[in-house]
Design an enzyme around this catalytic site. Structure first.
Site, PDB file in Angstrom:
ATOM      1  N   ASP A   1     -77.974 116.884  -0.734  1.00 32.42           N
ATOM      2  CA  ASP A   1     -77.492 115.544  -0.401  1.00 32.42           C
ATOM      3  C   ASP A   1     -78.458 114.428  -0.788  1.00 32.42           C
ATOM      4  OD1 ASP A   1     -75.076 116.404   0.759  1.00 32.42           O
ATOM      5  OD2 ASP A   1     -76.130 116.968   2.586  1.00 32.42           O
TER       6      ASP A   1
ATOM      7  N   HIS B   1     -83.477 122.256   5.309  1.00 32.30           N
ATOM      8  CA  HIS B   1     -82.306 123.123   5.255  1.00 32.30           C
ATOM      9  C   HIS B   1     -82.555 124.355   6.110  1.00 32.30           C
ATOM     10  CE1 HIS B   1     -79.025 125.543   3.633  1.00 32.30           C
ATOM     11  NE2 HIS B   1     -78.515 124.378   3.259  1.00 32.30           N
TER      12      HIS B   1
HETATM   13  N1  CMC Z   1     -86.841 115.102   8.647  1.00 35.82           N
HETATM   14  C1  CMC Z   1     -87.872 115.249   9.506  1.00 35.82           C
HETATM   15  N2  CMC Z   1     -88.127 116.398  10.167  1.00 35.82           N
HETATM   16  C2  CMC Z   1     -87.298 117.418   9.960  1.00 35.82           C
HETATM   17  C3  CMC Z   1     -86.206 117.323   9.083  1.00 35.82           C
HETATM   18  C4  CMC Z   1     -86.000 116.109   8.413  1.00 35.82           C
HETATM   19  N3  CMC Z   1     -84.963 115.957   7.574  1.00 35.82           N
HETATM   20  N4  CMC Z   1     -85.537 118.506   9.069  1.00 35.82           N
HETATM   21  C5  CMC Z   1     -86.204 119.315   9.918  1.00 35.82           C
HETATM   22  N5  CMC Z   1     -87.269 118.662  10.440  1.00 35.82           N
HETATM   23  C6  CMC Z   1     -88.279 119.204  11.358  1.00 35.82           C
HETATM   24  C7  CMC Z   1     -87.751 119.287  12.792  1.00 35.82           C
HETATM   25  O1  CMC Z   1     -88.023 118.118  13.503  1.00 35.82           O
HETATM   26  C8  CMC Z   1     -88.484 120.483  13.301  1.00 35.82           C
HETATM   27  O2  CMC Z   1     -89.807 120.080  13.589  1.00 35.82           O
HETATM   28  P1  CMC Z   1     -90.589 120.677  14.883  1.00 35.82           P
HETATM   29  O3  CMC Z   1     -90.794 122.114  14.570  1.00 35.82           O
HETATM   30  O4  CMC Z   1     -91.835 119.856  14.978  1.00 35.82           O
HETATM   31  O5  CMC Z   1     -89.671 120.447  16.050  1.00 35.82           O
HETATM   32  C9  CMC Z   1     -88.562 121.419  12.081  1.00 35.82           C
HETATM   33  O6  CMC Z   1     -88.519 120.550  10.949  1.00 35.82           O
HETATM   34  C10 CMC Z   1     -87.421 122.417  12.008  1.00 35.82           C
HETATM   35  O7  CMC Z   1     -86.206 121.694  12.049  1.00 35.82           O
HETATM   36  P2  CMC Z   1     -84.870 122.218  12.713  1.00 35.82           P
HETATM   37  O8  CMC Z   1     -84.056 121.043  13.141  1.00 35.82           O
HETATM   38  O9  CMC Z   1     -85.173 123.274  13.736  1.00 35.82           O
HETATM   39  O10 CMC Z   1     -84.194 122.931  11.456  1.00 35.82           O
HETATM   40  P3  CMC Z   1     -82.695 123.380  11.336  1.00 35.82           P
HETATM   41  O11 CMC Z   1     -82.688 124.528  10.436  1.00 35.82           O
HETATM   42  O12 CMC Z   1     -82.082 123.548  12.681  1.00 35.82           O
HETATM   43  O13 CMC Z   1     -81.990 122.103  10.674  1.00 35.82           O
HETATM   44  C11 CMC Z   1     -81.158 120.594   9.096  1.00 35.82           C
HETATM   45  C12 CMC Z   1     -81.616 122.024   9.348  1.00 35.82           C
HETATM   46  C13 CMC Z   1     -80.552 120.509   7.690  1.00 35.82           C
HETATM   47  C14 CMC Z   1     -80.062 120.222  10.095  1.00 35.82           C
HETATM   48  C15 CMC Z   1     -82.364 119.626   9.216  1.00 35.82           C
HETATM   49  O14 CMC Z   1     -83.318 119.938   8.249  1.00 35.82           O
HETATM   50  C16 CMC Z   1     -81.953 118.155   9.126  1.00 35.82           C
HETATM   51  O15 CMC Z   1     -81.579 117.559  10.131  1.00 35.82           O
HETATM   52  N6  CMC Z   1     -82.015 117.554   7.898  1.00 35.82           N
HETATM   53  C17 CMC Z   1     -81.567 116.178   7.709  1.00 35.82           C
HETATM   54  C18 CMC Z   1     -80.059 116.141   7.547  1.00 35.82           C
HETATM   55  C19 CMC Z   1     -79.628 116.699   6.214  1.00 35.82           C
HETATM   56  O16 CMC Z   1     -80.152 116.361   5.168  1.00 35.82           O
HETATM   57  N7  CMC Z   1     -78.590 117.556   6.241  1.00 35.82           N
HETATM   58  C20 CMC Z   1     -78.005 118.158   5.038  1.00 35.82           C
HETATM   59  C21 CMC Z   1     -78.264 119.617   4.967  1.00 35.82           C
HETATM   60  S1  CMC Z   1     -77.946 120.386   3.386  1.00 35.82           S
HETATM   61  C22 CMC Z   1     -76.298 120.135   2.952  1.00 35.82           C
HETATM   62  C23 CMC Z   1     -75.314 120.276   4.045  1.00 35.82           C
HETATM   63  O17 CMC Z   1     -75.347 121.169   4.891  1.00 35.82           O
HETATM   64  O18 CMC Z   1     -74.418 119.450   4.070  1.00 35.82           O
END
Ligand code: CMC
Length: 394
Positions: free
Chosen positions: A329, A272
């Site tokens: 989720d 998140h």
């Molecule tokens: N699985 C594997 N790696 C992950 C995940 C994940 N679910 N989420 C983040 N990471 C890693 C990402 O690859 C990155 O690694 P590195 O530093 O090596 O490049 C690091 O963690 C930081 O991730 P980010 O993408 O920069 O983080 P963000 O804040 O931009 O993204 C997020 C947040 C929710 C989009 C992301 O965690 C994600 O894609 N999660 C999976 C989708 C998900 O469950 N979404 C629902 C969110 S909560 C409810 C809602 O909003 O609807």
């Protein structure tokens, strides 16, 4: 990063675009409050209608205020007959999210008397209409995908019972509302009701900042919610669990693929932008999922798979170092599935839950004297000035 006068902040990681008195999150401690009330207390004691009132009007309602709010919503659940026919225009296998968004957009053509964002009475009317009609639209989108006949709303029922009947009932057949199912949906809607400036809410505010009406703004929010990184994650989690089960590859192998970032595969329902601790909503859903599935008599092997996946991830350095925890989720899909909804409908259910938050945020934005039209800047990376070349000389 400062670049001249423009701050470069892709994804608005550090940029606040509004002052808001609606929802408080402390992502390090895993705290979520609506209007100051802890989510745990609201989940335990409140109802979705009451929480909707709280978010939109700022205070918990008195019994009289709640009754009048509830009755107002019940009176508006019916869809105009022409709008009901609208569902026939989509292909049978249409995803219900674009159907939902299109129908909400179409509301602005049916209710032209409630479009002025600065007329308080009109905003009240569009608020009530949206709260009342979104569940009806959602249920009709579902019925359409089945090719089943739609049922007219029954306004003697509360919003959620009505929605269950519209989704699972048939014309001229009695329908008994399952109290366990109703309560489960009520709880999940409370947990989804607002989450400050997330992608869909920011979209609602951005569209609304041009003084676009509430229907148009919410319709855009629904599209933003549909993406798998946002609300679409609840469907993606179930698909991921089903894939792991079907492939027989085992949870550890799947986690390895995530860690190796194989074709961008992510652990859906994890991570998140704001929570760097356990998402308090996920904690409530997890606790409830197990209880509910046994109460509904629907033990699901996918729940065991999800629990195993969570345990492995929480002990793995990849996830620990990046502070990745289950988000809201991760477990909700298992409950929606047990209630009888197909995977395609999960994000639609999220949208019904999030609606009061979108409305509250849009109204706060419209009333805020500090609001300006949303207009991000950019860092230009294209060509410098050059002379036009005639087509024959290219
Ligand atoms: N699985 C594997 N790696 C992950 C995940 C994940 N679910 N989420 C983040 N990471 C890693 C990402 O690859 C990155 O690694 P590195 O530093 O090596 O490049 C690091 O963690 C930081 O991730 P980010 O993408 O920069 O983080 P963000 O804040 O931009 O993204 C997020 C947040 C929710 C989009 C992301 O965690 C994600 O894609 N999660 C999976 C989708 C998900 O469950 N979404 C629902 C969110 S909560 C409810 C809602 O909003 O609807």
């Amino acid at each position: 990063r400062e670049t001249g006068e423009v701050t470069f902040d892709p994804g608005f990681v550090n940029t606040a675009t509004a002052r808001s008195a609606i929802t408080y999150i402390d992502g390090d401690q895993g705290i979520l409050r609506y209007r100051g009330y802890p989510i745990e207390q609201l989940a335990e004691n409140s109802t979705f209608m009451e929480v909707s009132y709280l978010l939109i009007y700022g205070e918990l309602p008195t019994a009289e205020q709640l009754e009048s709010f509830d009755q107002g919503v019940r009176r508006h659940t019916l869809l105009h007959e022409d709008l009901r026919r609208f569902f026939g225009a989509f292909p049978r296998d249409a995803h219900p999210m674009p159907v939902l968004s299109s129908a909400v957009s179409a509301l602005s053509t049916f209710y032209q008397d409630s479009l002025d964002p600065f007329d308080t009475d009109q905003v009240e009317l569009s608020t009530t209409r949206l709260l009342a009609k979104l569940p009806t639209i959602a249920a009709y989108a579902y019925k359409k995908s089945l090719g089943s006949p739609t049922v007219f709303p029954d306004n003697s029922l509360d919003l959620i019972s009505n929605f269950l009947r519209l989704s699972f009932g048939f014309p001229s057949e009695p329908f008994e509302v399952d109290e366990t199912a109703r309560k489960a949906l009520d709880l999940l809607f409370i947990l989804h009701a607002d989450h400050e400036q997330n992608c869909s809410t920011s979209t609602v505010r951005l569209v609304g900042s041009s003084n676009a009406n509430l229907f148009a703004s919410v319709s855009a929010g629904i599209h933003a919610l549909s993406g798998p990184l946002h609300g679409g994650a609840n469907s993606a989690v179930l698909e991921m669990l089903e894939d792991i089960q079907a492939s027989g590859e085992g949870v550890r192998k799947f986690v390895d693929r995530v860690k190796n970032k194989e074709q961008g595969v992510r652990l859906m329902g994890f991570g998140h932008r704001v929570y760097k601790n356990y998402d308090p909503r996920a904690a409530i859903v997890k606790k409830t999922a197990d209880e509910l599935l046994s109460k509904l008599g629907k033990r699901d092997e996918l729940l065991d798979l999800a629990l195993e996946l969570e345990q492995i991830a929480l002990e793995d350095d990849y996830f620990v170092d990046r502070k990745l925890y289950p988000n809201v989720d991760f477990y909700t899909g298992l409950i929606y599935k047990a209630l009888g909804f197909p995977t395609k409908m999960f994000t639609v259910l999220f949208a019904i839950g999030r609606l009061p938050g979108w409305i509250a945020q849009w109204r706060e934005m419209i009333q805020d004297p500090e609001t300006k039209i949303g207009r991000p800047r950019q860092l230009y990376t294209g060509a410098g000035a050059r002379d036009y070349v005639a087509i024959d000389n290219r």
